[in-house]
Design an enzyme around this catalytic site. Structure first.
Site, PDB file in Angstrom:
ATOM      1  N   HIS A  81      -4.019   4.088   1.156  1.00  0.00           N
ATOM      2  CA  HIS A  81      -3.647   2.679   1.015  1.00  0.00           C
ATOM      3  C   HIS A  81      -3.506   2.052   2.412  1.00  0.00           C
ATOM      4  O   HIS A  81      -3.210   2.764   3.377  1.00  0.00           O
ATOM      5  CB  HIS A  81      -2.319   2.590   0.245  1.00  0.00           C
ATOM      6  CG  HIS A  81      -1.865   1.203  -0.035  1.00  0.00           C
ATOM      7  ND1 HIS A  81      -1.100   0.484   0.861  1.00  0.00           N
ATOM      8  CD2 HIS A  81      -2.049   0.391  -1.108  1.00  0.00           C
ATOM      9  CE1 HIS A  81      -0.835  -0.711   0.353  1.00  0.00           C
ATOM     10  NE2 HIS A  81      -1.401  -0.791  -0.834  1.00  0.00           N
ATOM     11  N   PRO A  82      -3.717   0.752   2.559  1.00  0.00           N
ATOM     12  CA  PRO A  82      -3.625   0.136   3.886  1.00  0.00           C
ATOM     13  C   PRO A  82      -2.288   0.308   4.605  1.00  0.00           C
ATOM     14  O   PRO A  82      -2.233   0.164   5.838  1.00  0.00           O
ATOM     15  CB  PRO A  82      -3.895  -1.350   3.595  1.00  0.00           C
ATOM     16  CG  PRO A  82      -4.756  -1.330   2.380  1.00  0.00           C
ATOM     17  CD  PRO A  82      -4.247  -0.183   1.551  1.00  0.00           C
ATOM     18  N   ARG A  83      -1.211   0.624   3.877  1.00  0.00           N
ATOM     19  CA  ARG A  83       0.074   0.868   4.542  1.00  0.00           C
ATOM     20  C   ARG A  83       0.136   2.248   5.192  1.00  0.00           C
ATOM     21  O   ARG A  83       1.079   2.550   5.945  1.00  0.00           O
ATOM     22  CB  ARG A  83       1.226   0.752   3.525  1.00  0.00           C
ATOM     23  CG  ARG A  83       1.609  -0.654   3.127  1.00  0.00           C
ATOM     24  CD  ARG A  83       2.321  -1.426   4.228  1.00  0.00           C
ATOM     25  NE  ARG A  83       3.484  -0.719   4.745  1.00  0.00           N
ATOM     26  CZ  ARG A  83       4.714  -0.772   4.208  1.00  0.00           C
ATOM     27  NH1 ARG A  83       4.915  -1.498   3.126  1.00  0.00           N
ATOM     28  NH2 ARG A  83       5.715  -0.119   4.750  1.00  0.00           N
ATOM     29  N   LYS A  84      -0.840   3.104   4.916  1.00  0.00           N
ATOM     30  CA  LYS A  84      -0.823   4.456   5.462  1.00  0.00           C
ATOM     31  C   LYS A  84      -1.485   4.477   6.841  1.00  0.00           C
ATOM     32  O   LYS A  84      -2.079   3.500   7.276  1.00  0.00           O
ATOM     33  CB  LYS A  84      -1.523   5.428   4.504  1.00  0.00           C
ATOM     34  CG  LYS A  84      -0.963   5.391   3.076  1.00  0.00           C
ATOM     35  CD  LYS A  84       0.547   5.595   3.051  1.00  0.00           C
ATOM     36  CE  LYS A  84       1.100   5.717   1.646  1.00  0.00           C
ATOM     37  NZ  LYS A  84       1.192   4.437   0.930  1.00  0.00           N
ATOM     38  N   VAL A  85      -1.385   5.620   7.528  1.00  0.00           N
ATOM     39  CA  VAL A  85      -1.894   5.702   8.898  1.00  0.00           C
ATOM     40  C   VAL A  85      -3.408   5.522   8.924  1.00  0.00           C
ATOM     41  O   VAL A  85      -3.953   4.865   9.815  1.00  0.00           O
ATOM     42  CB  VAL A  85      -1.482   7.034   9.549  1.00  0.00           C
ATOM     43  CG1 VAL A  85      -2.058   7.146  10.965  1.00  0.00           C
ATOM     44  CG2 VAL A  85       0.044   7.148   9.616  1.00  0.00           C
TER      45      VAL A  85
END
Length: 376
Positions: A181-185
């Protein structure tokens, strides 16, 4: 000093990812295909697993992991309430009962003791989370699960690039699920991965993600003669596209550099926050190195400003922060579930996540911590 807005998180995407996605489109193979296979192999190798099975997101990965180990109605699955709600929901997807365990206050993770406190004869599996990229004690929990005769599923949604005992957190895991997901690194927009060392599970998981077919769509398209597929069991449509995998392969090359940068930023936060009474940063245990997917702080009673007021004041200053990690047992979806989770409730109500991303500057950090100092 700049007054520009500081986001809590930004994905690190550039021209290389755009070109890789475009090449996938130009190839004509945009659904699950050869790039997915390449990404599976590269990611599994990076996290120390024998097999990688790409899926549509980490939630579907957790669901399939529970299916693979045979969890179903009548079973209990121990989970942390302190996690995104998908962790608990995965147990419900297979008809099992999620049982909430408390976490360690310093690390935000399940421990052998907190799990054992709620374990029963109906416990079939544990889903333990490497919370915010902060690894749980892999040696202790894996050994305990083996001793208890239950399966340990590792929710590694946030943990790509983190290590425990000097090894990638996925190495030696029975089965683990990962998020892009875009919140991940690293990100593929949406997307996920299951990793395991069990070759038979891997075969079944690949079948399950593609409607239960005995031959994949990619294999049928590559065949020179017609292939009449069979559907061996009830499956799901949990596939990743080749466009996503093309982006993922570029992102994977960025992982080490991104993690190194995040660790430097986290270390600087640690120094800046020293001396602010009532502020305790997340603790990374001695056996671990976090990728700092999230950097959170816990407010003590001596901190002068309520957490929710801190969030509002930061927002007024152009700084985007987030409340501490959610507690699933406090959400309406789990109304009526009884759980004694004092550490979980303190963390979710009195912590917040500070901005951390590849474009965060020292000036940004000074500005963020400067606001916190005025509120102490």
């Amino acid at each position: 000093m700049s007054n520009a807005k500081i986001p809590v998180m930004l994905p690190c995407l550039g021209e290389e990812e755009a070109q890789a996605a475009a090449e996938a489109v130009r190839s004509g193979w945009v659904a699950q295909g050869p790039r997915v296979t390449a990404f599976e192999k590269a990611f599994a190798e990076r996290v120390g697993a024998a097999e990688g099975i790409a899926v549509s997101n980490c939630t579907t990965g957790l669901h399939l992991a529970l299916v693979a180990i045979g969890v179903g109605p009548g079973d209990e699955v121990i989970v942390p309430s302190l996690s995104f709600i998908a962790t608990a929901n995965a147990a419900r997807y297979v008809g099992a009962t999620p049982v909430f365990a408390d976490v360690d206050l310093a690390t935000g993770n399940l421990t052998e003791a907190t799990i054992d406190a709620v374990r029963t004869e109906r416990t079939k599996a544990i889903i333990a989370v490497h919370q915010g990229g902060n690894p749980f004690d892999t040696r202790a929990l894996r050994a305990a699960a083996t001793r208890w005769g239950v399966a340990l599923v590792e929710d590694a949604a946030c943990a790509a690039g983190s290590t425990a005992y000097g090894r990638p957190v996925g190495e030696g895991a029975l089965i683990a699920a990962w998020s892009f997901h875009p919140r991940k690194v690293i990100t593929t927009g949406e997307g996920g991965m299951i990793t395991t060392d069990d070759a038979e599970w891997a075969v079944r998981l690949r079948r399950l993600r593609e409607h239960g077919m005995n031959v994949s769509a990619a294999e049928r398209h590559a065949a020179t003669q017609p292939v009449l597929e069979a559907y061996l069991e009830t499956g799901y449509n949990y596939r990743m596209t080749d466009i996503q995998a093309a982006v993922g392969l570029v992102q994977l090359d960025r992982l080490d550099g991104l993690v190194a940068q995040r660790r430097e930023l986290a270390a600087r936060y640690d120094e800046l926050l020293k001396g602010i009474e009532g502020v305790t940063p997340v603790t990374v245990p001695g056996y671990a190195e976090s990728n700092y997917q999230s950097y959170w702080i816990l407010f003590g009673a001596e901190f002068a400003t309520d957490r929710d007021d801190v969030l509002r004041i930061l927002a007024d200053a152009g700084i985007s922060a987030r409340r501490g990690i959610m507690a699933a047992h406090l959400e309406p979806a789990y109304a009526g579930v009884e759980a004694d989770l004092p550490n979980t409730e303190r963390l979710t109500r009195h912590s917040l996540i500070l901005p951390l991303h590849h474009l965060l500057t020292a000036e940004d950090q000074d500005r963020i911590v400067g606001v916190l100092r005025t509120l102490a």
